[in-house]
Structures are given as C-alpha cells and as structure tokens.
Design an enzyme around this catalytic site. Sequence first.
Site, mmCIF file in Angstrom:
data_model
loop_
_atom_site.group_PDB
_atom_site.id
_atom_site.type_symbol
_atom_site.label_atom_id
_atom_site.label_comp_id
_atom_site.label_asym_id
_atom_site.label_seq_id
_atom_site.Cartn_x
_atom_site.Cartn_y
_atom_site.Cartn_z
ATOM 1 N N SER A 142 36.254 14.360 1.373
ATOM 2 C CA SER A 142 35.507 13.810 2.499
ATOM 3 C C SER A 142 34.039 14.146 2.319
ATOM 4 O O SER A 142 33.693 15.196 1.765
ATOM 5 C CB SER A 142 36.007 14.429 3.804
ATOM 6 O OG SER A 142 35.139 14.053 4.855
ATOM 7 N N TYR A 166 38.168 22.760 8.021
ATOM 8 C CA TYR A 166 38.364 21.465 7.358
ATOM 9 C C TYR A 166 37.226 21.126 6.390
ATOM 10 O O TYR A 166 37.486 20.839 5.216
ATOM 11 C CB TYR A 166 38.523 20.352 8.402
ATOM 12 C CG TYR A 166 38.744 18.992 7.790
ATOM 13 C CD1 TYR A 166 39.963 18.669 7.173
ATOM 14 C CD2 TYR A 166 37.738 18.021 7.794
ATOM 15 C CE1 TYR A 166 40.160 17.418 6.599
ATOM 16 C CE2 TYR A 166 37.938 16.774 7.228
ATOM 17 C CZ TYR A 166 39.148 16.475 6.627
ATOM 18 O OH TYR A 166 39.349 15.235 6.058
HETATM 19 N N1 LIG Z 1 40.696 9.828 8.541
HETATM 20 C C1 LIG Z 1 39.447 10.066 8.129
HETATM 21 O O1 LIG Z 1 38.454 9.704 8.811
HETATM 22 C C2 LIG Z 1 39.205 10.796 6.849
HETATM 23 C C3 LIG Z 1 37.869 11.002 6.459
HETATM 24 C C4 LIG Z 1 37.622 11.670 5.267
HETATM 25 C C5 LIG Z 1 38.674 12.073 4.476
HETATM 26 N N2 LIG Z 1 39.973 11.863 4.873
HETATM 27 C C6 LIG Z 1 41.028 12.319 3.991
HETATM 28 O O2 LIG Z 1 41.924 11.253 3.704
HETATM 29 C C7 LIG Z 1 43.232 11.773 3.455
HETATM 30 C C8 LIG Z 1 44.254 11.080 4.320
HETATM 31 O O3 LIG Z 1 43.982 11.396 5.676
HETATM 32 P P1 LIG Z 1 44.451 10.493 6.904
HETATM 33 O O4 LIG Z 1 43.257 10.277 7.725
HETATM 34 O O5 LIG Z 1 45.253 9.341 6.434
HETATM 35 O O6 LIG Z 1 45.361 11.555 7.688
HETATM 36 P P2 LIG Z 1 46.803 11.447 8.376
HETATM 37 O O7 LIG Z 1 47.033 10.086 8.947
HETATM 38 O O8 LIG Z 1 46.879 12.633 9.267
HETATM 39 O O9 LIG Z 1 47.790 11.629 7.140
HETATM 40 C C9 LIG Z 1 47.865 12.843 6.454
HETATM 41 C C10 LIG Z 1 49.080 12.794 5.559
HETATM 42 O O10 LIG Z 1 49.193 14.052 4.898
HETATM 43 C C11 LIG Z 1 50.526 14.510 5.076
HETATM 44 N N3 LIG Z 1 50.643 15.954 4.973
HETATM 45 C C12 LIG Z 1 50.037 16.914 5.704
HETATM 46 N N4 LIG Z 1 50.451 18.131 5.312
HETATM 47 C C13 LIG Z 1 51.345 17.939 4.308
HETATM 48 C C14 LIG Z 1 52.118 18.785 3.513
HETATM 49 N N5 LIG Z 1 52.101 20.127 3.656
HETATM 50 N N6 LIG Z 1 52.910 18.239 2.547
HETATM 51 C C15 LIG Z 1 52.961 16.901 2.399
HETATM 52 N N7 LIG Z 1 52.268 16.032 3.147
HETATM 53 C C16 LIG Z 1 51.471 16.555 4.085
HETATM 54 C C17 LIG Z 1 50.934 13.983 6.445
HETATM 55 O O11 LIG Z 1 52.339 14.043 6.597
HETATM 56 P P3 LIG Z 1 53.062 14.217 8.043
HETATM 57 O O12 LIG Z 1 53.168 12.831 8.633
HETATM 58 O O13 LIG Z 1 54.375 14.822 7.683
HETATM 59 O O14 LIG Z 1 52.172 15.126 8.854
HETATM 60 C C18 LIG Z 1 50.387 12.572 6.333
HETATM 61 O O15 LIG Z 1 51.253 11.767 5.581
HETATM 62 C C19 LIG Z 1 43.133 13.274 3.698
HETATM 63 O O16 LIG Z 1 42.908 13.942 2.478
HETATM 64 C C20 LIG Z 1 41.901 13.398 4.587
HETATM 65 O O17 LIG Z 1 41.310 14.673 4.530
HETATM 66 C C21 LIG Z 1 40.251 11.231 6.040
#
Ligand SMILES: NC(=O)c1ccc[n+]([C@@H]2O[C@H](COP(=O)([O-])OP(=O)(O)OC[C@H]3O[C@@H](n4cnc5c(N)ncnc54)[C@H](OP(=O)(O)O)[C@@H]3O)[C@@H](O)[C@H]2O)c1
Length: 243
Positions: A142, A166
Amino acid sequence: MSERTIALVTGANKGIGYEIAVGLGALGWRVGVGARDDERRAAAVEKLRACGVEAFGVPLDVTDDASVSAAARLIEERAGRLDVLVNNAAVAGGMPQEPTKVDPATIRTVVETNVIGVIRVTNAMLPLLRRSASPRIVNMSSSVGSLTRQSGTAAELTTGPVAAAYSPSKTFLNAVTLQYVRELSDTNILINVGCPGYVATDLNGFRGVRSPAQGAEIAIKLATLPDDGPTGKFFEDAGVVPW
Ligand SMILES: NC(=O)c1ccc[n+]([C@@H]2O[C@H](COP(=O)([O-])OP(=O)(O)OC[C@H]3O[C@@H](n4cnc5c(N)ncnc54)[C@H](OP(=O)(O)O)[C@@H]3O)[C@@H](O)[C@H]2O)c1
C-alpha cells in the site's frame, strides 16, 4: 506438468484478492484460491467456476506453518509447479492505531499476517516457483507504506490515517521484498510490489473509492510482466510509488 499458467492468490475469497483471481482466470490461467475459511473458500471457488475460471481451492492460513506447507504440497500435486504467487492476504488490525495508544498485540498480529505471512508463503512456494519458466511474485502492499509519502508535507499526503501497525507493516513488507530481490537477483523471478489504491473492501469498512476490480488491475499487470519486465519496484496504476 500443466501447459497452463498456474497462479496462487492468497486471501482470494473476497475483496481485491477475489478480483485478482477473476482477472488471472480470464487469461485462461489455473488459479489457486488461497483462503483460510472452508466455507468462504468453497463459495469463492464456485463463483469463479461459474464465471468460467479454472479455480481450485487452496486451504491457506498465512500465519500457520502447517497450513502453508500443506498448501505447497497441494499445488505440487495439482500442478507440479507455480508460475505466479500473489501475496494479497492482509489484515488492518482495527483502527484507531495511534502510536501513543496502540496495543502491542495489534502490531504483532498485523506483522504476523502482513509481513511474516508473506515470508512464510513465499518460502514455501519458492521451490515450485523455481520450476517455472517465467516466475513472478507480486506482493500487495500500500502507498501507506511509502515513507516518502508519509513524511511529505500535509498537502502531499495521500495516505490514510495515522496507523502504527498497518502502515509500518507495509513499509516492512516493502523492505523485505527488496531483500528477496537482492537474494534472488541471479534467478529469473520478477518480484514487485503493488498498491491497489483506496478500494472499498472489508479492510476499510468499504470506505474506499475504487472497486475491487480496479484494485486488482495493478496485481494483474505485475503478474503478467514480460520476461524483460521490471523487478524490485513499487507500482500503482499511475506509475512508480516512491519507497
Ligand atoms: N482496500 C484498500 O483500500 C487497500 C489499499 C491498499 C492496499 N490494500 C491491500 O490489498 C490487499 C487486499 O486487501 P482487501 O482490501 O481486498 O482486504 P479484504 O477484503 O479484507 O481481504 C483480505 C483477504 O485476506 C485474507 N486474510 C486475512 N488474514 C489471513 C490469513 N491469516 N490467512 C489467509 N488469508 C487471510 C482475508 O480472509 P478472510 O475472509 O478469511 O478474513 C481476505 O480474503 C491487502 O494486502 C491490503 O493490505 C488494500
């Protein structure tokens, strides 16, 4: 061994990870749907297959050594190698996270998933990636992990709330990624970091302004780099993100 490109996406049951699986599947790739919850994984695999993606479930908790080892064995049995690893799974750890008040347990949990989890999965998958003709590792980070952006003047700050767990976890991930790039510089593995932008997902209570499909685009781009593509770089859709 399969002729089709084999990818593993961690945390692929929802959010950006799910859309990365959709995008890679649309290329005709076989996609391992890494997810820790049996029901959520099965539902995602079913939905992907209904869209024509050759998806298979990979039980995977990135914080658990035995789970990660079993995931590597499953991919070896299914495909004999891995072409693309997308380390997408992460947790935010709950807000607020002001450094003066944060519970150290929150920092441990976030680092265990967002940094050590990536190391654990990458190391388990590396023997399979080494068998690929064009291996790629994409670490979803991020821009909140960019020290340059975090230390800019207020007007330049693009990057989220004050967060002692984070944001630094993503800085740590970026730094670790560069160590992999250095160690593996004599291999053909391209290793890059992607930022999806501010995306409406569970991670931020759906406050993001981009769709998960938009957020997936940078990961798909980095997963499909040509053999002479970049390595050791940090990208968002608009271009290079400063470290
Ligand atoms: N959303 C944003 O604005 C944003 C911005 C910058 C970067 N990112 C990055 O993009 C990536 C995806 O994020 P997202 O926004 O799509 O988040 P999200 O919807 O919360 O999805 C996160 C995923 O990670 C899984 N996860 C968490 N802990 C885990 C573990 N111990 N083992 C296996 N899976 C695990 C979750 O599974 P469960 O369903 O089981 O919890 C879910 O499938 C992340 O790396 C995040 O930091 C997101």
